[in-house]
Design an enzyme around this catalytic site. Structure first.
Site, short mmCIF file in Angstrom:
data_model
loop_
_atom_site.label_atom_id
_atom_site.label_comp_id
_atom_site.label_asym_id
_atom_site.label_seq_id
_atom_site.Cartn_x
_atom_site.Cartn_y
_atom_site.Cartn_z
N LYS A 13 0.82 -1.22 0.00
CA LYS A 13 0.00 0.00 0.00
C LYS A 13 0.86 1.27 0.00
CE LYS A 13 -2.27 0.41 3.81
NZ LYS A 13 -1.55 1.46 4.57
N ARG A 88 -9.10 3.96 9.98
CA ARG A 88 -8.85 2.60 10.48
C ARG A 88 -10.10 1.96 11.06
NH1 ARG A 88 -3.52 1.25 10.59
NH2 ARG A 88 -1.98 2.93 10.58
N ARG A 122 11.80 -11.55 4.83
CA ARG A 122 12.75 -10.43 4.74
C ARG A 122 13.98 -10.71 5.59
NH1 ARG A 122 9.10 -4.98 5.32
NH2 ARG A 122 8.93 -5.75 7.47
N ARG A 152 15.12 -9.74 11.37
CA ARG A 152 14.74 -8.79 12.42
C ARG A 152 13.61 -9.39 13.25
NH1 ARG A 152 13.51 -3.09 9.71
NH2 ARG A 152 11.59 -4.24 9.43
N ARG A 163 0.68 -8.98 14.13
CA ARG A 163 0.49 -7.63 13.62
C ARG A 163 -0.66 -7.57 12.61
NH1 ARG A 163 5.40 -6.57 11.73
NH2 ARG A 163 5.14 -5.92 9.58
#
Length: 209
Positions: A13, A88, A122, A152, A163
């Site tokens: 996005k 949101r 990632r 990470r 999340r």
């Protein structure tokens, strides 16, 4: 051209927002950026936001709405904008519609499993700092310098899943824009360029009106 971009984290996005803004010369309005700007400049709204953040609390809707409304009243938004990260929830969507007319609410959509694959894949090179992905590694090492790569903490699968669940857009927000006749959904399974081609078709329809 007044656009709301919707979509889960990892859908691309933000990337699409940047491409739209560059092509159409529109400001990219991110609630995170607005918060940081107001806090840094110690505005009255910024002080309110900071008081909640310092306590580890969510910024209430009424404060978030006021800070977005204040930003959209700036001169650079007169010809349009791209809103990223707002609304949101339904209360924010209704409030937004009370002070601005949105041309399109575009959902950049991607399945949870594909988002999890992208984000949990990632990596960061420990040697050169190159951000990379398991799909790009050469023999398990950084494709740029051959260094060892690391994951990470916020890219671990369980963190990504949590999340996604926490930031899932309520169906009632989608229904609100469907009922307004402004909702469009774009599947983001292709490259960012091909995804933008789909988005741009929608935007060209607006500019012809």
């Amino acid at each position: 051209m007044k656009i709301v971009l919707l979509g889960p984290p990892g859908s691309g996005k933000g990337t699409q927002a940047n491409i739209i803004c560059e092509k159409y010369n529109l400001p990219h309005i991110s609630t995170g950026d607005i918060f940081r700007y107001n806090i840094k400049n110690e505005t009255e709204l910024g002080k309110k936001v900071k008081s909640y953040i310092d306590l580890g609390s969510l910024v209430p809707d009424e404060v978030t709405i006021d800070i977005v409304k204040d930003r959209l009243e700036n001169a650079d938004c007169e010809k349009g904008f791209v809103l990223d990260g707002f609304p949101r929830n339904l209360a924010q969507a209704k409030a937004l519609s009370s002070f601005v007319t949105i041309d399109k609410a575009i959902m950049i959509d991607l399945s949870d499993e594909e988002i999890i694959r992208r984000l949990s894949g990632r990596r960061m090179c420990a040697s050169c700092g190159n951000p990379t992905h398991v799909d790009w590694l050469v023999d398990g090492k950084c494709e740029k310098c051959g260094g060892e790569v690391m994951t990470r903490d916020d890219d671990k699968e369980e963190v990504v899943r949590a999340r996604l669940e926490k930031q899932k857009l309520p169906q009632e927000v989608i229904d609100f824009y469907v009922n307004m006749g402004t909702f469009k959904k774009v599947e983001a399974t292709d490259t960012k360029e091909k995804t933008f081609e789909k988005v741009d078709k929608i935007l060209k329809g607006i500019s012809k009106k």
